[in-house]
Design a protein around this motif. Structure first.
Motif, PDB file in Angstrom:
ATOM      1  N   MET A   1      79.584 -58.606  48.912  1.00  0.00           N
ATOM      2  CA  MET A   1      77.876 -59.110  49.302  1.00  0.00           C
ATOM      3  C   MET A   1      77.223 -57.769  49.644  1.00  0.00           C
ATOM      4  O   MET A   1      76.299 -57.521  49.085  1.00  0.00           O
ATOM      5  N   LEU A   2      77.942 -56.803  50.453  1.00  0.00           N
ATOM      6  CA  LEU A   2      77.084 -55.398  50.734  1.00  0.00           C
ATOM      7  C   LEU A   2      77.017 -54.618  49.330  1.00  0.00           C
ATOM      8  O   LEU A   2      75.835 -54.175  49.377  1.00  0.00           O
ATOM      9  N   SER A   3      77.840 -54.736  48.757  1.00  0.00           N
ATOM     10  CA  SER A   3      77.835 -53.722  47.411  1.00  0.00           C
ATOM     11  C   SER A   3      76.516 -54.331  46.594  1.00  0.00           C
ATOM     12  O   SER A   3      75.712 -53.591  46.124  1.00  0.00           O
ATOM     13  N   LEU A   4      76.572 -55.685  46.361  1.00  0.00           N
ATOM     14  CA  LEU A   4      75.474 -56.242  45.803  1.00  0.00           C
ATOM     15  C   LEU A   4      73.973 -56.083  46.156  1.00  0.00           C
ATOM     16  O   LEU A   4      73.074 -55.434  45.700  1.00  0.00           O
ATOM     17  N   LEU A   8      71.092 -54.036  44.795  1.00  0.00           N
ATOM     18  CA  LEU A   8      69.695 -54.679  44.487  1.00  0.00           C
ATOM     19  C   LEU A   8      68.838 -53.643  45.227  1.00  0.00           C
ATOM     20  O   LEU A   8      67.504 -53.633  44.794  1.00  0.00           O
ATOM     21  N   THR A   9      69.060 -53.190  46.317  1.00  0.00           N
ATOM     22  CA  THR A   9      68.077 -52.416  47.248  1.00  0.00           C
ATOM     23  C   THR A   9      67.586 -50.948  46.136  1.00  0.00           C
ATOM     24  O   THR A   9      66.430 -50.917  46.296  1.00  0.00           O
ATOM     25  N   ILE A  10      68.493 -50.398  45.684  1.00  0.00           N
ATOM     26  CA  ILE A  10      68.382 -49.161  44.824  1.00  0.00           C
ATOM     27  C   ILE A  10      67.632 -49.466  43.334  1.00  0.00           C
ATOM     28  O   ILE A  10      66.644 -49.095  43.242  1.00  0.00           O
ATOM     29  N   CYS A  11      67.821 -50.979  43.073  1.00  0.00           N
ATOM     30  CA  CYS A  11      67.395 -51.416  41.647  1.00  0.00           C
ATOM     31  C   CYS A  11      65.759 -51.534  41.888  1.00  0.00           C
ATOM     32  O   CYS A  11      64.929 -51.311  41.130  1.00  0.00           O
ATOM     33  N   VAL A  12      65.474 -52.331  42.959  1.00  0.00           N
ATOM     34  CA  VAL A  12      64.182 -52.670  43.397  1.00  0.00           C
ATOM     35  C   VAL A  12      63.368 -51.587  43.644  1.00  0.00           C
ATOM     36  O   VAL A  12      62.396 -51.381  43.459  1.00  0.00           O
ATOM     37  N   PHE A  13      64.000 -50.367  44.425  1.00  0.00           N
ATOM     38  CA  PHE A  13      63.372 -49.109  45.016  1.00  0.00           C
ATOM     39  C   PHE A  13      62.995 -48.624  43.486  1.00  0.00           C
ATOM     40  O   PHE A  13      61.791 -48.082  43.443  1.00  0.00           O
ATOM     41  N   LEU A  14      63.923 -48.436  42.763  1.00  0.00           N
ATOM     42  CA  LEU A  14      63.677 -47.577  41.686  1.00  0.00           C
ATOM     43  C   LEU A  14      62.314 -48.068  40.782  1.00  0.00           C
ATOM     44  O   LEU A  14      61.547 -47.536  40.366  1.00  0.00           O
ATOM     45  N   GLY A  15      62.502 -49.623  40.607  1.00  0.00           N
ATOM     46  CA  GLY A  15      61.583 -50.426  39.680  1.00  0.00           C
ATOM     47  C   GLY A  15      60.070 -50.391  40.401  1.00  0.00           C
ATOM     48  O   GLY A  15      59.288 -50.223  39.672  1.00  0.00           O
ATOM     49  N   LEU A  16      60.308 -50.402  41.631  1.00  0.00           N
ATOM     50  CA  LEU A  16      58.693 -50.332  42.306  1.00  0.00           C
ATOM     51  C   LEU A  16      58.244 -49.079  42.080  1.00  0.00           C
ATOM     52  O   LEU A  16      56.859 -48.753  41.846  1.00  0.00           O
ATOM     53  N   ILE A  17      58.851 -47.945  42.102  1.00  0.00           N
ATOM     54  CA  ILE A  17      58.149 -46.351  42.076  1.00  0.00           C
ATOM     55  C   ILE A  17      58.143 -45.966  40.508  1.00  0.00           C
ATOM     56  O   ILE A  17      57.178 -45.375  40.314  1.00  0.00           O
ATOM     57  N   LEU A  18      59.143 -46.465  39.844  1.00  0.00           N
ATOM     58  CA  LEU A  18      58.778 -46.286  38.387  1.00  0.00           C
ATOM     59  C   LEU A  18      57.689 -46.778  37.929  1.00  0.00           C
ATOM     60  O   LEU A  18      57.138 -46.555  36.804  1.00  0.00           O
ATOM     61  N   THR A  19      57.439 -48.231  38.181  1.00  0.00           N
ATOM     62  CA  THR A  19      56.196 -49.001  37.775  1.00  0.00           C
ATOM     63  C   THR A  19      55.066 -48.827  38.316  1.00  0.00           C
ATOM     64  O   THR A  19      53.979 -49.219  38.154  1.00  0.00           O
ATOM     65  N   ARG A  20      55.363 -47.952  39.624  1.00  0.00           N
ATOM     66  CA  ARG A  20      54.013 -47.522  40.336  1.00  0.00           C
ATOM     67  C   ARG A  20      53.301 -48.887  40.964  1.00  0.00           C
ATOM     68  O   ARG A  20      52.184 -48.927  41.461  1.00  0.00           O
ATOM     69  N   ARG A  21      54.124 -49.567  41.224  1.00  0.00           N
ATOM     70  CA  ARG A  21      53.863 -50.879  42.046  1.00  0.00           C
ATOM     71  C   ARG A  21      53.661 -50.760  43.522  1.00  0.00           C
ATOM     72  O   ARG A  21      52.793 -51.499  44.209  1.00  0.00           O
ATOM     73  N   LEU A  22      54.492 -49.864  43.918  1.00  0.00           N
ATOM     74  CA  LEU A  22      54.468 -49.355  45.194  1.00  0.00           C
ATOM     75  C   LEU A  22      54.762 -47.932  45.516  1.00  0.00           C
ATOM     76  O   LEU A  22      55.199 -47.287  44.809  1.00  0.00           O
ATOM     77  N   SER A  23      54.018 -47.279  46.449  1.00  0.00           N
ATOM     78  CA  SER A  23      54.049 -45.903  46.618  1.00  0.00           C
ATOM     79  C   SER A  23      55.531 -45.519  47.030  1.00  0.00           C
ATOM     80  O   SER A  23      56.449 -46.417  47.714  1.00  0.00           O
ATOM     81  N   VAL A  31      61.513 -51.397  51.366  1.00  0.00           N
ATOM     82  CA  VAL A  31      62.802 -52.020  50.492  1.00  0.00           C
ATOM     83  C   VAL A  31      64.207 -51.950  51.512  1.00  0.00           C
ATOM     84  O   VAL A  31      64.747 -53.120  51.675  1.00  0.00           O
ATOM     85  N   PRO A  32      64.648 -50.888  52.060  1.00  0.00           N
ATOM     86  CA  PRO A  32      66.140 -51.095  52.676  1.00  0.00           C
ATOM     87  C   PRO A  32      65.655 -52.090  53.846  1.00  0.00           C
ATOM     88  O   PRO A  32      66.697 -52.884  54.114  1.00  0.00           O
ATOM     89  N   VAL A  33      64.576 -52.037  54.709  1.00  0.00           N
ATOM     90  CA  VAL A  33      64.241 -52.754  55.709  1.00  0.00           C
ATOM     91  C   VAL A  33      64.568 -54.435  55.298  1.00  0.00           C
ATOM     92  O   VAL A  33      65.130 -55.118  56.061  1.00  0.00           O
ATOM     93  N   ILE A  34      63.802 -54.833  54.217  1.00  0.00           N
ATOM     94  CA  ILE A  34      63.862 -56.087  53.583  1.00  0.00           C
ATOM     95  C   ILE A  34      65.312 -56.460  53.376  1.00  0.00           C
ATOM     96  O   ILE A  34      65.948 -57.624  53.695  1.00  0.00           O
ATOM     97  N   VAL A 296      64.696 -43.277  56.808  1.00  0.00           N
ATOM     98  CA  VAL A 296      64.804 -44.668  57.080  1.00  0.00           C
ATOM     99  C   VAL A 296      65.577 -45.115  55.870  1.00  0.00           C
ATOM    100  O   VAL A 296      66.434 -46.229  56.101  1.00  0.00           O
ATOM    101  N   PHE A 297      65.200 -44.739  54.704  1.00  0.00           N
ATOM    102  CA  PHE A 297      66.206 -45.432  53.447  1.00  0.00           C
ATOM    103  C   PHE A 297      67.663 -44.973  53.875  1.00  0.00           C
ATOM    104  O   PHE A 297      68.414 -45.828  53.643  1.00  0.00           O
TER     105      PHE A 297
END
Length: 431
Positions: A1-4, A8-23, A31-34, A296-297
């Motif tokens: 569970m923790l691995s998943l 997911l944390t890293i993928c969402v983080f990468l996705g958000l910054i690469l698509t510029r949806r979030l700074s 992302v890590p807090v959520i 924080v991350f």
């Protein structure tokens, strides 16, 4: 569970910054807090992880702030002006001497670790000369990019600051073992500059050149110059760098003291001091705040044990007999990956997993950091479309990004290959 959750944390983080949806700043925090909350960790636990991560990166953040301020002051005071004028005077209209001088100037100016400042100083100073001589437009940004890339291994650059943050080590452990690689990279850049300059000398010949650097400075730049303090600033800078290499005191402490001495002697009035600090406040703040957000991350990923779980997953996939090649693989792929990953995405998303995997394989985890800085957003950042300073480089040089990448990529990748091979031969990273 923790691995998943970690992946997911890293993928969402990468996705958000690469698509510029979030700074990057908000992605590193939210992302890590959520995902920690989704994983069942309470708000108090998450808060403690945040503070723990910030405490770990505080020395790095302080180092970055005062190192950039110090070298920005040296540029303002005109420490590098005699070098620019000397290069122009010695070149005497010879394209070969101009290209070699360009490399030397860019390396010296980039002692501040700030790509934007280096590009503005070197391109603005040298572009008129290149135009007057008729040297190919792509050569100037190429040589500057190569020079800045190899010098970006200084401990106070944004890239190395990220690596230090993730590795949780001091600059001596990360940087000193790769100094032979850095020296080899510098020699390679000088060779490339010689090669390109020789071709231009053959094409253009040597022409008469009349150019005065001091006359080209704006009124604001002239006002901040302190030519009478040149030797004081030179001795102070050499002493500071020597103390840093010899580890005479913590790097952050050295730059705090160095900055205080430099600004007091060069700009004794409080009004001048405020003006100099305000001139660089935006750059300093925008870079340093990312370091604390990264704390924080990393604090949450480590506190929740997501990093450990992800590393165990990687270990279970990669055959142990091939694990020893991991640092070398990271080194050889580091420069091309600059075109895909931002420095934050790579160092805060990818490197922590590789580092923990190295620990499980019985390798020295610091080798992952050493291998990464041999190319990822060092030699690679002046070609990456993911860094704003790259667009400053090509914009000031009056060339297109695609043309710059096509012309400079092979030389930049060659720098990383040479540095990685030297690192393997000297034992900085395992073979």
């Amino acid at each position: 569970m923790l691995s998943l959750l970690g992946f997911l944390t890293i993928c969402v983080f990468l996705g958000l910054i690469l698509t510029r949806r979030l700074s990057v700043l908000l992605s590193l925090i939210l992302v890590p807090v959520i995902f920690a909350l989704i994983g069942g960790f309470g708000s108090k636990e998450v808060g403690e992880m945040v503070l723990s991560g910030i405490k770990q990166v505080a020395p790095t953040g302080i180092l970055l702030i005062f190192a950039v301020l110090y070298f920005s002051l040296m540029i303002d005071a005109g420490l590098f002006d005699p070098i620019v004028s000397g290069i122009i005077r010695l070149a005497k209209g010879d394209p070969l001497k101009i290209t070699l001088g360009t490399a030397i100037l860019a390396m010296l100016v980039h002692l501040d670790g700030d790509g934007t400042a280096t590009f503005m100083i070197t391109i603005t100073a040298l572009l008129p000369i290149y135009k007057k001589l008729g040297i190919k437009k792509l050569i100037l940004p190429c040589i500057v990019a190569l020079s800045v890339g190899v010098m970006h291994l200084v401990p106070w650059s944004g890239t190395v600051a990220r690596a230090l943050n993730v590795m949780k080590t001091d600059p001596a452990q990360l940087i000193i073992p790769v100094l032979p690689s850095m020296a080899g990279g510098i020699l390679w850049v000088l060779f490339v500059s010689y090669w390109l300059g020789k071709k231009e000398r053959k094409r253009l010949g040597i022409v008469q050149l009349n150019y005065n650097h001091n006359q080209e400075l704006s009124d604001a730049q002239k006002e901040s110059r302190r030519p009478g303090l040149f030797w004081f600033n030179t001795v102070l800078t050499i002493s500071l760098i020597s103390a840093l290499i010899l580890s005479l005191a913590p790097p952050s402490a050295l730059f705090i003291i160095g900055f205080a001495v430099a600004i007091l002697i060069n700009y004794p009035s409080q009004a001048e001091q405020r003006k100099r600090i305000q001139a660089h406040a935006t750059n300093v703040f925008s870079v340093s705040i990312i370091v604390f957000a990264a704390g924080v991350f990393s604090g949450i990923l480590m506190g929740t044990k997501m990093i450990d779980a992800m590393a165990l997953s990687v270990v279970s996939i990669v055959p142990k007999e091939h694990a020893g090649h991991l640092p070398a693989l990271v080194g050889f792929t580091s420069m091309p990956l600059s075109l895909v990953f931002t420095p934050d995405a790579y160092y805060f998303g990818v490197v922590p997993v590789l580092k923990t995997a190295a620990i499980h394989y019985g390798l020295n985890p610091v080798e992952i950091g050493r291998a990464a800085i041999l190319g990822q957003m060092t030699t690679g950042f002046p070609l990456s479309p993911l860094t704003a300073s790259t667009f400053i480089l090509v914009g000031l040089s009056e060339v297109e990004l695609a043309d710059h990448q096509k012309f400079a990529f092979k030389w930049a990748f060659g720098t990383t290959v040479i540095m990685t091979i030297i690192a393997m031969l000297t034992g900085a990273i395992s073979i």
